[in-house]
Design a protein around this motif. Structure first.
Motif, PDB file in Angstrom:
ATOM      1  N   ASP A  44      83.163  45.251  23.673  1.00 49.34           N
ATOM      2  CA  ASP A  44      82.262  46.390  23.491  1.00 49.34           C
ATOM      3  C   ASP A  44      80.886  46.081  24.060  1.00 49.34           C
ATOM      4  N   LYS A  45      80.447  44.833  23.905  1.00 45.99           N
ATOM      5  CA  LYS A  45      79.128  44.445  24.409  1.00 45.99           C
ATOM      6  C   LYS A  45      79.044  44.618  25.921  1.00 45.99           C
ATOM      7  N   SER A  46      80.078  44.189  26.641  1.00 43.51           N
ATOM      8  CA  SER A  46      80.062  44.309  28.098  1.00 43.51           C
ATOM      9  C   SER A  46      80.092  45.770  28.528  1.00 43.51           C
ATOM     10  N   ILE A  79      82.889  44.690  34.458  1.00 47.21           N
ATOM     11  CA  ILE A  79      83.953  44.882  33.472  1.00 47.21           C
ATOM     12  C   ILE A  79      85.307  44.616  34.128  1.00 47.21           C
ATOM     13  N   GLY A  80      86.227  44.037  33.378  1.00 43.77           N
ATOM     14  CA  GLY A  80      87.561  43.784  33.894  1.00 43.77           C
ATOM     15  C   GLY A  80      88.269  45.064  34.330  1.00 43.77           C
ATOM     16  N   LEU A  81      89.094  44.929  35.372  1.00 47.10           N
ATOM     17  CA  LEU A  81      89.885  46.050  35.909  1.00 47.10           C
ATOM     18  C   LEU A  81      88.999  47.211  36.362  1.00 47.10           C
ATOM     19  N   PHE A  82      87.797  46.897  36.835  1.00 43.47           N
ATOM     20  CA  PHE A  82      86.807  47.950  37.104  1.00 43.47           C
ATOM     21  C   PHE A  82      87.240  48.924  38.188  1.00 43.47           C
ATOM     22  N   LYS A  83      88.008  48.473  39.168  1.00 42.42           N
ATOM     23  CA  LYS A  83      88.425  49.382  40.249  1.00 42.42           C
ATOM     24  C   LYS A  83      89.367  50.466  39.734  1.00 42.42           C
ATOM     25  N   THR A  84      90.349  50.043  38.959  1.00 48.81           N
ATOM     26  CA  THR A  84      91.293  51.005  38.385  1.00 48.81           C
ATOM     27  C   THR A  84      90.587  51.927  37.402  1.00 48.81           C
ATOM     28  N   LYS A  85      89.723  51.357  36.584  1.00 45.61           N
ATOM     29  CA  LYS A  85      88.994  52.160  35.599  1.00 45.61           C
ATOM     30  C   LYS A  85      88.091  53.187  36.282  1.00 45.61           C
ATOM     31  N   ALA A  86      87.451  52.796  37.355  1.00 42.44           N
ATOM     32  CA  ALA A  86      86.572  53.730  38.073  1.00 42.44           C
ATOM     33  C   ALA A  86      87.368  54.912  38.608  1.00 42.44           C
ATOM     34  N   ARG A  87      88.517  54.637  39.188  1.00 46.94           N
ATOM     35  CA  ARG A  87      89.359  55.730  39.710  1.00 46.94           C
ATOM     36  C   ARG A  87      89.798  56.663  38.586  1.00 46.94           C
ATOM     37  N   ASN A  88      90.215  56.076  37.451  1.00 45.83           N
ATOM     38  CA  ASN A  88      90.662  56.892  36.322  1.00 45.83           C
ATOM     39  C   ASN A  88      89.527  57.746  35.750  1.00 45.83           C
ATOM     40  N   VAL A  89      88.340  57.160  35.646  1.00 44.38           N
ATOM     41  CA  VAL A  89      87.197  57.896  35.099  1.00 44.38           C
ATOM     42  C   VAL A  89      86.823  59.063  36.014  1.00 44.38           C
TER      43      VAL A  89
END
Length: 212
Positions: A44-46, A79-89
């Motif tokens: 959560d901190k990150s 943040i970990g998995l940032f590329k996938t998370k960015a696409r999903n967001v």
């Protein structure tokens, strides 16, 4: 574990923390949804550090779309998995605007239809943003439910369903946060802090670090 023991456990947690909530920073249901999406396999901190970079100026679906994929990726690359998370967001923001007038839907089905949103994320949003009595079973909650004997189960879904069934109704809405925080700070994975535990006399774990 019997009903009276469970009731006492949640009574103690309620007395110690009457208004528990997530440690993620957010101002509205949309920001909560995005923060929870980013929190998978991250602290959560990150996540709070990352969202502080863009929530103040781009904390809406329209704002994040204006950032674009590259802009958002740059903000969350710690943040970990940032590329996938960015696409999903980005795709989630587009769907929210096109299908939900920019608002976060209040149903599990609609939430789980969003890219990168599974049952756990949907449960967090339904509970924390909308006050539904849902329980998002993460590793902390799974461990505490099994270790203490509150709601043993072999799978995440088993534990979720059992918790919903056995937790006294007056504690259900806040139960997710109490169990999670207990697992994060007291009933930790490697060596639970039993001497500091407020429910150690009620817990059914046989290998307490300070047995009663």
């Amino acid at each position: 574990m019997n009903k009276s023991k469970r009731h006492e456990i949640f009574s103690r947690w309620q007395a110690a923390n009457p208004a528990p909530t997530t440690e993620l920073n957010f101002d509205n249901p949309f920001q909560l949804l995005i923060a929870v999406m980013l929190s998978a396999q991250a602290t959560d901190k990150s996540v709070n550090i990352a969202t502080a970079r863009f929530f103040p100026t781009h904390g809406t679906p329209q704002g994040i779309l204006a950032l674009g994929l590259d802009g958002l990726t740059d903000h969350i690359k710690t943040i970990g998995l940032f590329k996938t998370k960015a696409r999903n967001v980005i795709e989630t923001c587009r769907i929210l605007i096109e299908q939900h007038d920019g608002q976060v839907p209040e149903t599990r089905e609609a939430l789980e239809a969003l890219p990168g949103v599974g049952r756990k994320t949907a449960n967090v949003v339904l509970n924390t943003a909308f006050g539904h009595p849902t329980i998002a079973v993460d590793t902390h909650i799974f461990r505490v439910a099994n270790r203490t004997g509150i709601a043993p189960g072999k799978t995440v879904l088993d534990v979720e369903k059992r918790l919903e069934r056995v937790i006294p109704k007056e504690f259900l809405v806040d139960s997710h946060h109490w169990i999670l925080l207990h697992g994060r700070y007291i009933c930790v994975a490697r060596k639970p802090k039993c001497p500091q535990c407020g429910i150690a006399d009620l817990c059914e774990y046989k290998q307490k670090t300070n047995p009663y």
